[in-house]
Scaffold this motif. Structure first.
Motif, PDB file in Angstrom:
ATOM      1  N   ALA A 130      -6.243  -4.201   3.935  1.00  0.00           N
ATOM      2  CA  ALA A 130      -6.908  -5.609   4.054  1.00  0.00           C
ATOM      3  C   ALA A 130      -7.075  -6.147   2.693  1.00  0.00           C
ATOM      4  N   THR A 131      -7.571  -5.433   1.801  1.00  0.00           N
ATOM      5  CA  THR A 131      -7.585  -5.996   0.162  1.00  0.00           C
ATOM      6  C   THR A 131      -6.170  -6.494  -0.242  1.00  0.00           C
ATOM      7  N   ASN A 132      -5.080  -5.957   0.059  1.00  0.00           N
ATOM      8  CA  ASN A 132      -3.834  -6.727  -0.269  1.00  0.00           C
ATOM      9  C   ASN A 132      -3.788  -7.947   0.603  1.00  0.00           C
ATOM     10  N   PHE A 133      -3.965  -7.842   1.862  1.00  0.00           N
ATOM     11  CA  PHE A 133      -3.931  -8.839   2.623  1.00  0.00           C
ATOM     12  C   PHE A 133      -4.453 -10.216   2.086  1.00  0.00           C
ATOM     13  N   ALA A 153       0.758  -1.108  -0.004  1.00  0.00           N
ATOM     14  CA  ALA A 153       0.071  -0.191  -0.011  1.00  0.00           C
ATOM     15  C   ALA A 153       0.843   1.256  -0.114  1.00  0.00           C
ATOM     16  N   TRP A 154       1.974   1.137   0.727  1.00  0.00           N
ATOM     17  CA  TRP A 154       2.890   2.525   0.876  1.00  0.00           C
ATOM     18  C   TRP A 154       3.594   2.628  -0.334  1.00  0.00           C
ATOM     19  N   GLU A 155       3.906   1.529  -1.088  1.00  0.00           N
ATOM     20  CA  GLU A 155       4.428   1.624  -2.322  1.00  0.00           C
ATOM     21  C   GLU A 155       3.568   2.311  -3.331  1.00  0.00           C
ATOM     22  N   MET A 156       2.536   2.107  -3.413  1.00  0.00           N
ATOM     23  CA  MET A 156       1.253   2.687  -4.334  1.00  0.00           C
ATOM     24  C   MET A 156       1.341   4.164  -3.958  1.00  0.00           C
TER      25      MET A 156
END
Length: 75
Positions: A60-63, A24-27
């Motif tokens: 959460a979606t990434n997870f 998420a942070w990389e995005m």
């Protein structure tokens, strides 16, 4: 920030959550490459509960994707 592995596979669910947050942070870094602008924006949004909840939803979606890639952590 650490370099990413070429895989979504992690040893544990905790590592999966950490990877989800890093993704998420990389995005964010890709969308806004300027560190000075990101730093300025964080101050604006850090006290905004709605923004924090939206960030949690993205993690959460990434997870979900990471958990599926790990077969929901086999025994």
């Amino acid at each position: 920030m650490k370099e990413f592995a070429a895989s979504l596979e992690t040893a544990t669910p905790r590592e999966g959550v950490d990877l989800a947050a890093r993704l998420a942070w990389e995005m964010v870094r890709k969308v806004q490459p300027s560190k000075s602008i990101r730093d300025r924006l964080v101050v604006i949004y850090e006290d905004d509960a709605e923004t924090i909840l939206m960030a949690c939803q993205i993690i959460a979606t990434n997870f979900q994707a990471i958990a599926a890639a790990n077969n929901y952590w086999r025994d």
